[in-house]
Design a protein around this motif. Structure first.
Motif, mmCIF file in Angstrom:
data_model
loop_
_atom_site.group_PDB
_atom_site.id
_atom_site.type_symbol
_atom_site.label_atom_id
_atom_site.label_comp_id
_atom_site.label_asym_id
_atom_site.label_seq_id
_atom_site.Cartn_x
_atom_site.Cartn_y
_atom_site.Cartn_z
ATOM 1 N N GLN A 5 0.868 -1.077 0.150
ATOM 2 C CA GLN A 5 0.072 -0.037 -0.059
ATOM 3 C C GLN A 5 0.841 1.270 -0.078
ATOM 4 N N ASN A 8 -2.839 5.838 -1.414
ATOM 5 C CA ASN A 8 -4.084 5.266 -1.738
ATOM 6 C C ASN A 8 -3.909 4.294 -3.093
ATOM 7 N N THR A 10 -2.753 0.244 -4.353
ATOM 8 C CA THR A 10 -2.436 -0.802 -3.947
ATOM 9 C C THR A 10 -1.771 -1.629 -5.162
#
Length: 274
Positions: A5, A8, A10
């Motif tokens: 992560q 924001n 991934t």
């Protein structure tokens, strides 16, 4: 596979491919920000997660007189400004343990340079910062050797790890990108990055500087994405021939969108096999 992560974004598993990009080194604040804005405009149009990259210090230049960048304090100030202006995560290299604490206050990703990937104190202390750690595989290492680097980071309690392939030494002044390395490193359980521009570098190939073959960047990029790579790393410049570092292997910013359109098409095909 562990996912990573970054704000924001991934990365890893079946998540869409992300891009780490920017100029090799911070030349000046205005130009560096302008290059970042140009890249972000492209990634926004294509809906590609974007992480900005530029080095505040190029500590492993071929010549003592080569341009190294603005240094730690000024470089981090510039990167903090870019982070705020663009609203994206930022990455830069660290070269010694004393740089970790100030760098971690600004950077979202601490990058371990390829030449330093076996430096235990640097890797371990960087991991202790809690930041995402991107380790570039040394040009002298086999892909499976990266399991030992991973173990050092995990020993520090950090599982936010990216592994970057940037080519392996192939005789004098040459690198080769072995695409077997990408699935091999991915099998170690962490997302893998392909460094498309350093993979076409000719280390020391211009005497007191490195050479490069940027014309091969699109080909290697497409091949890497076809293996199921998680992140692309590209150094990009508005006018590479006048860049102060790695100009011969950096991609022109106005060529980036065409390359990324190919990337998206290939990633759509291979993502279900990741």
């Amino acid at each position: 596979m562990n996912t990573v992560q970054i704000q924001n974004i991934t990365v890893g598993a079946q998540n869409p491919i992300a891009l780490i990009a920017g100029p090799c080194v911070i030349e000046d604040a205005e130009r560096t920000l302008a290059i970042g804005r140009a890249i972000k405009a492209i990634t926004d149009r294509l809906n590609i997660p974007y992480i900005f990259k530029a080095s505040y210090d190029k500590a492993n230049r071929s010549s003592y007189s080569s341009f190294r960048g603005p240094g730690l304090r000024e470089g981090l100030r510039i990167l903090a400004h870019i982070k705020k202006e663009l609203g994206v995560p930022v990455l830069s290299d660290i070269h010694c343990v004393t740089q970790i604490e100030p760098a971690a206050e600004v950077l979202d990703i601490l990058q371990i340079p390829a030449f330093l990937c076996r430096q235990t104190d640097l890797v371990y202390e960087a991991a202790r910062s809690g930041k995402v750690i991107n380790v570039k595989k040394g040009q002298f290492l086999a892909p499976l050797d990266m399991k030992n680097v991973i173990a050092k980071i995990e020993e520090a309690g950090n599982q936010q790890i990216l592994l970057t392939e940037r080519g392996a030494t192939f005789g004098y002044n040459n690198l080769v990108a072995d695409f077997r390395a990408l699935p091999i490193m991915r099998s170690l359980g962490y997302p893998v990055v392909f460094d498309a521009t350093h993979s076409v570098q000719l280390p020391g190939g211009a005497g007191t500087t490195s050479g490069g073959q940027r014309e091969f960047v699109p080909y290697l990029t497409r091949a890497a994405v076809a293996t199921g790579v998680d992140v692309l790393f590209m150094e990009v410049h508005d006018n590479p021939p006048e860049a102060k570092s790695d100009g011969s292997n950096m991609l022109y910013v106005d060529q980036l969108e065409a390359v990324l359109n190919d990337v998206l098409a290939i990633d759509q095909v291979v993502r279900k096999h990741k």
